[in-house]
Write an enzyme that holds these catalytic residues in place. Sequence first.
Site, PDB file in Angstrom:
ATOM      1  N   TRP A 101       0.829  -1.218   0.000  1.00  0.00           N
ATOM      2  CA  TRP A 101       0.000   0.000   0.000  1.00  0.00           C
ATOM      3  C   TRP A 101       0.854   1.255   0.000  1.00  0.00           C
ATOM      4  O   TRP A 101       0.524   2.242  -0.677  1.00  0.00           O
ATOM      5  CB  TRP A 101      -0.981  -0.030   1.172  1.00  0.00           C
ATOM      6  CG  TRP A 101      -1.840  -1.247   1.127  1.00  0.00           C
ATOM      7  CD1 TRP A 101      -1.864  -2.282   2.013  1.00  0.00           C
ATOM      8  CD2 TRP A 101      -2.771  -1.603   0.085  1.00  0.00           C
ATOM      9  NE1 TRP A 101      -2.745  -3.247   1.604  1.00  0.00           N
ATOM     10  CE2 TRP A 101      -3.311  -2.864   0.431  1.00  0.00           C
ATOM     11  CE3 TRP A 101      -3.180  -0.979  -1.090  1.00  0.00           C
ATOM     12  CZ2 TRP A 101      -4.261  -3.508  -0.368  1.00  0.00           C
ATOM     13  CZ3 TRP A 101      -4.121  -1.625  -1.886  1.00  0.00           C
ATOM     14  CH2 TRP A 101      -4.652  -2.872  -1.523  1.00  0.00           C
ATOM     15  N   ASP A 171      -1.001   6.577   6.645  1.00  0.00           N
ATOM     16  CA  ASP A 171      -2.136   5.687   6.409  1.00  0.00           C
ATOM     17  C   ASP A 171      -2.176   4.728   7.597  1.00  0.00           C
ATOM     18  O   ASP A 171      -1.257   3.940   7.799  1.00  0.00           O
ATOM     19  CB  ASP A 171      -1.914   4.935   5.097  1.00  0.00           C
ATOM     20  CG  ASP A 171      -2.973   3.877   4.805  1.00  0.00           C
ATOM     21  OD1 ASP A 171      -3.841   3.633   5.660  1.00  0.00           O
ATOM     22  OD2 ASP A 171      -2.907   3.274   3.715  1.00  0.00           O
ATOM     23  N   LYS A 195     -11.468  -2.106   8.263  1.00  0.00           N
ATOM     24  CA  LYS A 195     -10.623  -3.072   8.955  1.00  0.00           C
ATOM     25  C   LYS A 195     -10.889  -3.087  10.460  1.00  0.00           C
ATOM     26  O   LYS A 195     -10.979  -4.140  11.056  1.00  0.00           O
ATOM     27  CB  LYS A 195      -9.149  -2.766   8.678  1.00  0.00           C
ATOM     28  CG  LYS A 195      -8.784  -2.845   7.197  1.00  0.00           C
ATOM     29  CD  LYS A 195      -7.374  -2.384   6.944  1.00  0.00           C
ATOM     30  CE  LYS A 195      -7.033  -2.420   5.468  1.00  0.00           C
ATOM     31  NZ  LYS A 195      -7.063  -3.756   4.869  1.00  0.00           N
TER      32      LYS A 195
END
Length: 361
Positions: A101, A171, A195
């Site tokens: 990511w 993030d 999540k």
Amino acid sequence: MSRVYNFSAGPAVLPEEVLKEAADEMLDYRGTGMSVMEMSHRSKAYETIINEAEADLRDLMGIPDNYKVLFLQGGASQQFAMIPMNLMKNKVADYIITGQWAKKAYQEAQLYGKANAIASSADKTFSYIPDCSDLPISEDADYVYICENNTIYGTKFKELPNTKGKTLVADVSSCFLSEPVDVTKYGIIYGGVQKNIGPAGVVIVIIREDLITEDVLPGTPTMLRYKTHADNKSLYNTPPAYGIYICGKVFKWLKNRGGLAAMKEYNEKKAAILYDFLDSSEMFKGTVEKKDRSLMNVPFVTGDEELDALFVKEAKAAGFENLKGHRTVGGMRASIYNAMPIEGVEKLVAFMKEFEEAHKA
């Protein structure tokens, strides 16, 4: 029907209390005669929902007044573009590459300016966090970017990088609200909620006010400007209303459990049960350097792909869902977010012990 133990990395397990409360309110939300799914985002009832959600999140995280909380769409992946579009004044940014990511965010930033990879753990399949105490920070960098918890590879920054005065952007999708955080150390802290907080479709951006300006890159769409959403209190267009409503319930659930300090203690207990077994097992091995292990995502392998596949198959039959590792790395991964009860981890370890005993070489 009985509930399974869902170890998915996202969309992931949600607190049963929250799901039951939402179910009770599905047809009639507090006397409105309608579901939140059907409710106008301009209504007084919804205004209360989103305002309470923001207030509870601010309380949980200790978010200072000079930071805005934005409930947006597009997931974390849209932020890969939105961040450089809004922050790349000098068209330079530094990225620390610790997984897929962060790499994707780095690649996206290259569309808008000069993105520098100033540290990486790709040499060992992202199994560790590189030393970030003395990085070659670019003098004209607009920000330094990290993915704080790496969902796929199971690593976590235990210390934030030394950015030498540059704005830190993080993030935190897979560690959001799992432990206390000092928001003032970041310029932007953001994450998709699917999540650890709510259903897929919402991304929360916590951004320092001085970073919200009209001075964005030419061609930046109105919808991708932080100022657009900050000025309109996340209601510029129809927001992911039901997702925000569930997030608000999870915030209250976290507060009722004692807040983020209590959650960190609980998460450490859960993770220790699994890591302690992995460290003692002759069959299963963790894949992350111990000092950088995540409390949220625990990847492990047997060293035999056929045995890995058999384990995933038998675990599923026993009521343990979504233990297959990410397609890019294989093996197994147990995501043990806030809502995963400690009993789920205990039962998983008991099952792993039985499997090891049954399949000894």
